[in-house]
Design a protein around this motif. Structure first.
Motif, PDB file in Angstrom:
ATOM      1  N   PRO A  64     -10.052   2.193   0.317  1.00  0.00           N
ATOM      2  CA  PRO A  64     -11.261   2.813  -0.221  1.00  0.00           C
ATOM      3  C   PRO A  64     -11.010   4.222  -0.746  1.00  0.00           C
ATOM      4  O   PRO A  64     -10.335   5.014  -0.102  1.00  0.00           O
ATOM      5  CB  PRO A  64     -12.224   2.844   0.981  1.00  0.00           C
ATOM      6  CG  PRO A  64     -11.452   2.409   2.168  1.00  0.00           C
ATOM      7  CD  PRO A  64     -10.179   1.800   1.717  1.00  0.00           C
ATOM      8  N   GLY A  65     -11.549   4.499  -1.930  1.00  0.00           N
ATOM      9  CA  GLY A  65     -11.466   5.839  -2.505  1.00  0.00           C
ATOM     10  C   GLY A  65     -10.115   6.195  -3.075  1.00  0.00           C
ATOM     11  O   GLY A  65      -9.882   7.345  -3.451  1.00  0.00           O
ATOM     12  N   GLU A  66      -9.182   5.250  -3.140  1.00  0.00           N
ATOM     13  CA  GLU A  66      -7.829   5.550  -3.657  1.00  0.00           C
ATOM     14  C   GLU A  66      -7.475   4.526  -4.732  1.00  0.00           C
ATOM     15  O   GLU A  66      -8.012   3.420  -4.754  1.00  0.00           O
ATOM     16  CB  GLU A  66      -6.783   5.433  -2.529  1.00  0.00           C
ATOM     17  CG  GLU A  66      -7.011   6.362  -1.350  1.00  0.00           C
ATOM     18  CD  GLU A  66      -6.584   7.791  -1.631  1.00  0.00           C
ATOM     19  OE1 GLU A  66      -5.729   7.985  -2.503  1.00  0.00           O
ATOM     20  OE2 GLU A  66      -7.127   8.700  -0.984  1.00  0.00           O
ATOM     21  N   ASP A  67      -6.530   4.907  -5.605  1.00  0.00           N
ATOM     22  CA  ASP A  67      -6.016   3.953  -6.578  1.00  0.00           C
ATOM     23  C   ASP A  67      -5.254   2.839  -5.861  1.00  0.00           C
ATOM     24  O   ASP A  67      -4.655   3.067  -4.811  1.00  0.00           O
ATOM     25  CB  ASP A  67      -5.055   4.649  -7.556  1.00  0.00           C
ATOM     26  CG  ASP A  67      -5.781   5.604  -8.476  1.00  0.00           C
ATOM     27  OD1 ASP A  67      -7.013   5.443  -8.626  1.00  0.00           O
ATOM     28  OD2 ASP A  67      -5.140   6.505  -9.023  1.00  0.00           O
ATOM     29  N   PRO A  91       1.432   7.561   1.935  1.00  0.00           N
ATOM     30  CA  PRO A  91       0.536   7.532   3.091  1.00  0.00           C
ATOM     31  C   PRO A  91      -0.710   6.687   2.812  1.00  0.00           C
ATOM     32  O   PRO A  91      -1.266   6.739   1.717  1.00  0.00           O
ATOM     33  CB  PRO A  91       0.165   9.009   3.293  1.00  0.00           C
ATOM     34  CG  PRO A  91       0.534   9.717   2.040  1.00  0.00           C
ATOM     35  CD  PRO A  91       1.525   8.875   1.298  1.00  0.00           C
ATOM     36  N   LEU A  92      -1.117   5.908   3.805  1.00  0.00           N
ATOM     37  CA  LEU A  92      -2.376   5.167   3.712  1.00  0.00           C
ATOM     38  C   LEU A  92      -3.471   6.035   4.319  1.00  0.00           C
ATOM     39  O   LEU A  92      -3.195   6.939   5.116  1.00  0.00           O
ATOM     40  CB  LEU A  92      -2.265   3.837   4.476  1.00  0.00           C
ATOM     41  CG  LEU A  92      -1.174   2.882   3.977  1.00  0.00           C
ATOM     42  CD1 LEU A  92      -1.109   1.639   4.872  1.00  0.00           C
ATOM     43  CD2 LEU A  92      -1.436   2.465   2.527  1.00  0.00           C
ATOM     44  N   ARG A  93      -4.713   5.771   3.972  1.00  0.00           N
ATOM     45  CA  ARG A  93      -5.814   6.581   4.526  1.00  0.00           C
ATOM     46  C   ARG A  93      -6.003   6.252   5.993  1.00  0.00           C
ATOM     47  O   ARG A  93      -6.215   5.083   6.357  1.00  0.00           O
ATOM     48  CB  ARG A  93      -7.128   6.283   3.801  1.00  0.00           C
ATOM     49  CG  ARG A  93      -7.315   7.083   2.547  1.00  0.00           C
ATOM     50  CD  ARG A  93      -8.742   6.982   2.045  1.00  0.00           C
ATOM     51  NE  ARG A  93      -9.664   7.816   2.789  1.00  0.00           N
ATOM     52  CZ  ARG A  93     -10.967   7.829   2.596  1.00  0.00           C
ATOM     53  NH1 ARG A  93     -11.505   7.031   1.707  1.00  0.00           N
ATOM     54  NH2 ARG A  93     -11.742   8.626   3.299  1.00  0.00           N
ATOM     55  N   GLN A  97      -9.983   0.588   6.108  1.00  0.00           N
ATOM     56  CA  GLN A  97      -9.769  -0.852   6.028  1.00  0.00           C
ATOM     57  C   GLN A  97      -8.897  -1.092   4.803  1.00  0.00           C
ATOM     58  O   GLN A  97      -9.282  -0.750   3.684  1.00  0.00           O
ATOM     59  CB  GLN A  97     -11.143  -1.537   5.868  1.00  0.00           C
ATOM     60  CG  GLN A  97     -11.153  -3.013   6.137  1.00  0.00           C
ATOM     61  CD  GLN A  97     -11.148  -3.327   7.622  1.00  0.00           C
ATOM     62  OE1 GLN A  97     -11.410  -2.452   8.429  1.00  0.00           O
ATOM     63  NE2 GLN A  97     -10.833  -4.559   7.966  1.00  0.00           N
ATOM     64  N   ILE A  98      -7.700  -1.624   5.012  1.00  0.00           N
ATOM     65  CA  ILE A  98      -6.748  -1.801   3.912  1.00  0.00           C
ATOM     66  C   ILE A  98      -6.678  -3.288   3.562  1.00  0.00           C
ATOM     67  O   ILE A  98      -6.630  -4.138   4.457  1.00  0.00           O
ATOM     68  CB  ILE A  98      -5.330  -1.331   4.320  1.00  0.00           C
ATOM     69  CG1 ILE A  98      -5.391   0.030   5.036  1.00  0.00           C
ATOM     70  CG2 ILE A  98      -4.382  -1.333   3.123  1.00  0.00           C
ATOM     71  CD1 ILE A  98      -5.406   1.242   4.201  1.00  0.00           C
ATOM     72  N   THR A  99      -6.664  -3.588   2.280  1.00  0.00           N
ATOM     73  CA  THR A  99      -6.512  -4.976   1.825  1.00  0.00           C
ATOM     74  C   THR A  99      -5.178  -5.099   1.100  1.00  0.00           C
ATOM     75  O   THR A  99      -4.811  -4.214   0.327  1.00  0.00           O
ATOM     76  CB  THR A  99      -7.648  -5.353   0.849  1.00  0.00           C
ATOM     77  OG1 THR A  99      -8.890  -5.199   1.533  1.00  0.00           O
ATOM     78  CG2 THR A  99      -7.521  -6.779   0.361  1.00  0.00           C
ATOM     79  N   CYS A 100      -4.451  -6.191   1.375  1.00  0.00           N
ATOM     80  CA  CYS A 100      -3.160  -6.362   0.703  1.00  0.00           C
ATOM     81  C   CYS A 100      -2.943  -7.817   0.306  1.00  0.00           C
ATOM     82  O   CYS A 100      -3.532  -8.725   0.903  1.00  0.00           O
ATOM     83  CB  CYS A 100      -2.021  -5.863   1.595  1.00  0.00           C
ATOM     84  SG  CYS A 100      -1.910  -6.707   3.172  1.00  0.00           S
ATOM     85  N   TYR A 101      -2.124  -8.024  -0.711  1.00  0.00           N
ATOM     86  CA  TYR A 101      -1.723  -9.386  -1.109  1.00  0.00           C
ATOM     87  C   TYR A 101      -0.457  -9.326  -1.960  1.00  0.00           C
ATOM     88  O   TYR A 101      -0.166  -8.317  -2.583  1.00  0.00           O
ATOM     89  CB  TYR A 101      -2.850 -10.109  -1.873  1.00  0.00           C
ATOM     90  CG  TYR A 101      -3.336  -9.417  -3.116  1.00  0.00           C
ATOM     91  CD1 TYR A 101      -4.276  -8.403  -3.051  1.00  0.00           C
ATOM     92  CD2 TYR A 101      -2.838  -9.787  -4.383  1.00  0.00           C
ATOM     93  CE1 TYR A 101      -4.728  -7.760  -4.196  1.00  0.00           C
ATOM     94  CE2 TYR A 101      -3.285  -9.153  -5.533  1.00  0.00           C
ATOM     95  CZ  TYR A 101      -4.227  -8.132  -5.428  1.00  0.00           C
ATOM     96  OH  TYR A 101      -4.656  -7.498  -6.564  1.00  0.00           O
ATOM     97  N   PHE A 102       0.300 -10.432  -1.914  1.00  0.00           N
ATOM     98  CA  PHE A 102       1.513 -10.544  -2.733  1.00  0.00           C
ATOM     99  C   PHE A 102       1.168 -11.242  -4.048  1.00  0.00           C
ATOM    100  O   PHE A 102       0.237 -12.061  -4.123  1.00  0.00           O
ATOM    101  CB  PHE A 102       2.582 -11.385  -2.007  1.00  0.00           C
ATOM    102  CG  PHE A 102       3.244 -10.661  -0.869  1.00  0.00           C
ATOM    103  CD1 PHE A 102       4.171  -9.650  -1.104  1.00  0.00           C
ATOM    104  CD2 PHE A 102       2.957 -10.999   0.452  1.00  0.00           C
ATOM    105  CE1 PHE A 102       4.797  -8.988  -0.055  1.00  0.00           C
ATOM    106  CE2 PHE A 102       3.572 -10.338   1.506  1.00  0.00           C
ATOM    107  CZ  PHE A 102       4.492  -9.331   1.253  1.00  0.00           C
ATOM    108  N   PHE A 119      -6.553  -5.148   7.184  1.00  0.00           N
ATOM    109  CA  PHE A 119      -6.297  -4.572   8.505  1.00  0.00           C
ATOM    110  C   PHE A 119      -6.838  -3.160   8.551  1.00  0.00           C
ATOM    111  O   PHE A 119      -7.043  -2.513   7.519  1.00  0.00           O
ATOM    112  CB  PHE A 119      -4.795  -4.607   8.855  1.00  0.00           C
ATOM    113  CG  PHE A 119      -3.935  -3.733   7.994  1.00  0.00           C
ATOM    114  CD1 PHE A 119      -3.551  -2.468   8.423  1.00  0.00           C
ATOM    115  CD2 PHE A 119      -3.492  -4.168   6.748  1.00  0.00           C
ATOM    116  CE1 PHE A 119      -2.758  -1.656   7.619  1.00  0.00           C
ATOM    117  CE2 PHE A 119      -2.691  -3.368   5.943  1.00  0.00           C
ATOM    118  CZ  PHE A 119      -2.324  -2.109   6.385  1.00  0.00           C
ATOM    119  N   HIS A 120      -7.112  -2.716   9.762  1.00  0.00           N
ATOM    120  CA  HIS A 120      -7.666  -1.386   9.993  1.00  0.00           C
ATOM    121  C   HIS A 120      -6.492  -0.481  10.332  1.00  0.00           C
ATOM    122  O   HIS A 120      -5.794  -0.706  11.319  1.00  0.00           O
ATOM    123  CB  HIS A 120      -8.663  -1.460  11.169  1.00  0.00           C
ATOM    124  CG  HIS A 120      -9.520  -0.245  11.302  1.00  0.00           C
ATOM    125  ND1 HIS A 120      -9.660   0.431  12.483  1.00  0.00           N
ATOM    126  CD2 HIS A 120     -10.293   0.409  10.407  1.00  0.00           C
ATOM    127  CE1 HIS A 120     -10.482   1.461  12.294  1.00  0.00           C
ATOM    128  NE2 HIS A 120     -10.875   1.465  11.049  1.00  0.00           N
TER     129      HIS A 120
END
Ligand SMILES: [Zn+2]
Length: 392
Positions: A64-67, A91-93, A97-102, A119-120
């Motif tokens: 959230p809030g980042e590119d 660095p992650l915030r 809540q981070i979303t990722c995918y390949f 994941f949080h």
């Protein structure tokens, strides 16, 4: 050391939401597994079945809030897609809540994506305890349950105090993380030395507050100062949303400081000293930012708290709400004050100095003119003296 960290935090291994692995064509991804040491390194892995020749495989990270961040992935000997992320470089915030995918591209140009995993990104350097009610989730480490309950009690009182000045609901539940010392908090936020005085922090869009409360006799007072202050920032965001960044800093920090249950006892002294030395800060210089140095920042907080107290006593909560509304509308620092309170910022500042600081206007005029009066004296006294001598 790393083994201890692995044992002490249950969320170290985080898995995707329980959706089945995606199957598209001849490329199949398993669920993404995420394993990280906060602020150090994160590893993202997913089983991969493919009979295609691979041209490129990458990992997308959304926060959230980042590119969106895109990093290269490799295929390991175990037939897994894998990305190792250096969290010092990327660095992650914290607590987001981070979303990722390949995403895989074959040599013949077809694209395949894995399921999304979330994941949080909790600070897993510490073994957090949790206490919660309907409004708050309080996390702390290294101290007993009594401490956790004190934090919860102060949070409830702090919410009441902050809502006296900021007429807005608090999004629930608010997450409060209590660090043991400022250095741990600052390292979590990746702050440099120039921010070494930062003790608390609010991430209003994440509904998260971080504070640092060292153990000791000042513990309770620090709780009563920092927690209501950061809750006030959460309420301000609840009131104005993404217009938060348009608010003058003196308004944000002034209302937050006024909400503190234990007002900083050194603020009045700082203001008296500044009055005596003629170094009061002008509020139009505190619209965009506060001074970066510790003593300048301290005076800016002290003045803003005193100024907002004066505005609250003069115009009430509705007056303060009017200011937030006018600045949300995009009005400038001077214009917003005029639109909300029918009085320009300069005039408000002048009245604050008279009413709250007891500085009378004549004294101010004399003080402001004093360098010129001195110059006048230097210019006039010698000729006068000469005149007097000649008359003898
Ligand atoms: Zn603040």
């Amino acid at each position: 050391m790393r083994k201890i960290l692995l044992c002490c935090w249950i969320a170290l291994f985080l898995f995707t939401t329980a959706s089945p692995a995606s199957a598209q064509g001849t490329v199949t991804f398993g669920e993404i597994q995420t394993n990280y040491n906060f602020g150090d390194q994160a590893v993202f892995q997913a089983d991969l079945n493919t009979s295609e020749s691979v041209q490129e495989i990458v990992l997308f990270l959304e926060q959230p809030g980042e590119d969106t961040l895109v990093r290269p992935a490799v295929i390991t000997q175990n037939s897994q897609a894998e990305t190792v992320l250096d969290l010092k470089e990327y660095p992650l915030r914290p607590f987001a809540q981070i979303t990722c995918y390949f995403r895989l591209k074959t040599l013949d140009g077809q694209s395949f994506e894995s399921n999304r995993a979330t994941f949080h990104y909790t600070d897993n350097r510490f073994n957090w305890d949790l206490l919660e009610d309907e409004d708050f989730q309080v996390y702390w480490y290294g101290r007993g349950i009594t401490f956790g309950q004190s934090v919860l009690n102060v949070a409830r009182a702090g919410l009441e105090s902050a809502q006296r000045y900021i007429n807005a609901p608090m999004p629930q539940p608010l997450q409060i993380y209590v660090y043991d010392n400022a250095a741990d908090l600052q390292s979590a936020l990746s702050l440099g030395l120039q921010n070494a005085w930062v003790a608390g922090h609010a991430s209003p869009d994440l509904n998260t507050v971080l504070v640092s409360i060292p153990s000791g006799p000042q513990q309770q007072l620090e709780l009563e100062r920092q927690i209501p202050h950061e809750i006030a920032h959460i309420l301000q965001y609840s009131l104005v949303g993404d217009k938060y960044a348009q608010m003058p800093v003196w308004l944000l920090e002034g209302t937050a400081s006024l909400a503190e249950l234990y007002p900083n006892p050194d603020y009045p002294r700082a203001i008296v000293d500044a009055v005596e030395s003629g170094s009061l800060l002008a509020f139009d210089s505190l619209c965009i930012t506060f001074p970066r140095d510790a003593s300048g920042a301290f005076l800016a907080y002290a003045q803003s708290e005193s100024f907002i107290r004066f505005l609250y006593r003069t115009y009430g909560t509705s007056g303060l709400s009017g200011l937030f509304e006018a600045y949300s509308d995009g009005l400038g620092c001077e214009e917003g004050a005029h639109a909300a309170l029918n009085t320009g910022l300069d005039e408000l500042e002048y009245r604050w100095q008279q009413s709250a600081l007891g500085i009378n206007s004549e004294w101010l005029v004399v003080r402001n003119l004093s360098p010129y009066l001195l110059l006048l004296a230097v210019l006039l006294v010698p000729p006068l003296a000469v005149g007097l001598t000649k008359r003898k």
